[in-house]
Structure formats: C-alpha cells, structure tokens
Design an enzyme around this catalytic site. Structure first.
Site, PDB file in Angstrom:
ATOM      1  CG  ASN A   1    -119.827  74.121  25.596  1.00  0.00           C
ATOM      2  OD1 ASN A   1    -121.012  74.070  25.313  1.00  0.00           O
ATOM      3  ND2 ASN A   1    -118.933  73.341  25.025  1.00  0.00           N
TER       4      ASN A   1
ATOM      5  CD  GLU B   1    -119.991  72.664  33.793  1.00  0.00           C
ATOM      6  OE1 GLU B   1    -119.748  73.314  32.755  1.00  0.00           O
ATOM      7  OE2 GLU B   1    -119.573  71.520  33.993  1.00  0.00           O
TER       8      GLU B   1
ATOM      9  CE1 TYR C   1    -109.065  75.676  18.994  1.00  0.00           C
ATOM     10  CE2 TYR C   1    -107.487  74.051  19.749  1.00  0.00           C
ATOM     11  CZ  TYR C   1    -108.292  74.569  18.749  1.00  0.00           C
ATOM     12  OH  TYR C   1    -108.323  73.969  17.528  1.00  0.00           O
TER      13      TYR C   1
ATOM     14  CB  CYS D   1    -117.005  75.207  31.310  1.00  0.00           C
ATOM     15  SG  CYS D   1    -115.486  74.302  31.009  1.00  0.00           S
TER      16      CYS D   1
END
Ligand code: THU
Length: 160
Positions: free
Chosen positions: A61, A74, A67, A72
C-alpha cells in the site's frame, strides 16, 4: 418474493497446510509489508500476485497526504501485473497485514474496491484467481475472487 442465499467457501488453515508455492507467495506478501508507505495509517499491507507463467508481481500500500490518492497493496500488485503482463492470467494473490509491530492475528480483509478489482482480474482472463489472506492465527484461502464479492459488477452489466 424469493430469498436468495449466497454461500461462500473459505478454507481456514495453517501455513504448513499450504502448498510450497502458496507458502512462498505468503512469505513474499509478508516481506512486502516492509515496502508499504503508510505514514498516515501505519497499517502495512503487502501483496504478491503469481502469474500463470510463474512470475511474481509484488505490491504494497502507498499512501498520500491527499488521502484518497493512495492505493491499496492488492491493487498496486494487480495493476502492475496488468500493466506489465497483460496477456498472462493471475493465478494466485496473497495478502498480509502488519501493524503495531506484528502481523495481524486475523486474516487481512481486502477492501471493497480491491475485491472489485480482483473480480475483474479473474473475469478478464476467464479463470479463477485464488486468494490467500494471511493471519498469524489462521490463513484464509478462497478458490476464487468471486467468493469475496458476491453479486459483483461485471463488464456485461455496463450493457444494461
Ligand atoms: N489497505 C490495503 O492496502 N488493502 C486493503 O484491502 C485494505 C486497506 C491499506 C490502505 C491504507 O493504506 C491502509 O491499508 C489503511 O486503510
């Protein structure tokens, strides 16, 4: 009115119950937590995607002061796989989470956006992608990403 019941099969196991190839992928996902850039959440996630040709794509990540711009683990791995080996199906994806100085007790649970991307990954290649979620106490194995996102949204749904 009818009721639709959806069942999900999860294999809950220990490291020594995985195949040597799966174990290797989990070890890489765990090690990838070191490459996480997470100054805001301090939640380190590592991912490893094994392609059908044996190549392993690593992810972690990556956060950002803005933000929502972060990504992520994955998806960083799956998008890198698609960007570098678009013709090769992803066979297995392993994920591990590390925080407060230790790997999480329970298997790391992928967020909804990652589940959607996992689903599209296996759908685009027309074959199941195994997902392994590492936890110190227990490891979860899903034979297909579809098991993580029932009633998913597919390219066909765009056709109405
Ligand atoms: N995170 C992942 O990398 N994968 C997930 O599926 C869940 C959340 C990251 C995003 C963020 O950097 C941190 O974990 C805390 O949410």
């Amino acid at each position: 009115m009818k009721e639709i019941v959806i069942e999900t099969k999860i294999r809950a196991c220990q490291m020594d119950e995985l195949t040597p190839e799966e174990q290797e992928l989990v070890v890489i996902a765990k090690s990838q937590t070191k490459n996480s850039y997470c100054p805001y959440s301090k939640f380190h996630v590592g991912a490893a995607a094994k392609l059908d040709n044996g190549i392993i794509i690593r992810g972690a990540n990556q956060e950002n002061a803005a933000y929502p711009s972060g990504l992520c683990a994955e998806r960083s791995a799956l998008f890198a796989a698609g960007a570098n080996y678009p013709e090769i199906p992803v066979n297995t994806l392993a994920i591990a989470c590390y925080t407060d100085g230790h790997f999480t007790e329970n298997p790391g649970s992928p967020c909804g956006s990652c589940r959607q991307v996992m689903l599209e990954t296996e759908h685009r290649y027309g074959k199941p992608m195994k997902v392994i979620l590492y936890g110190e106490k227990e490891i979860y194995v899903f034979e297909s990403a579809a098991a993580l996102l029932p009633v998913g949204f597919f390219s066909e749904d765009l056709e109405g």
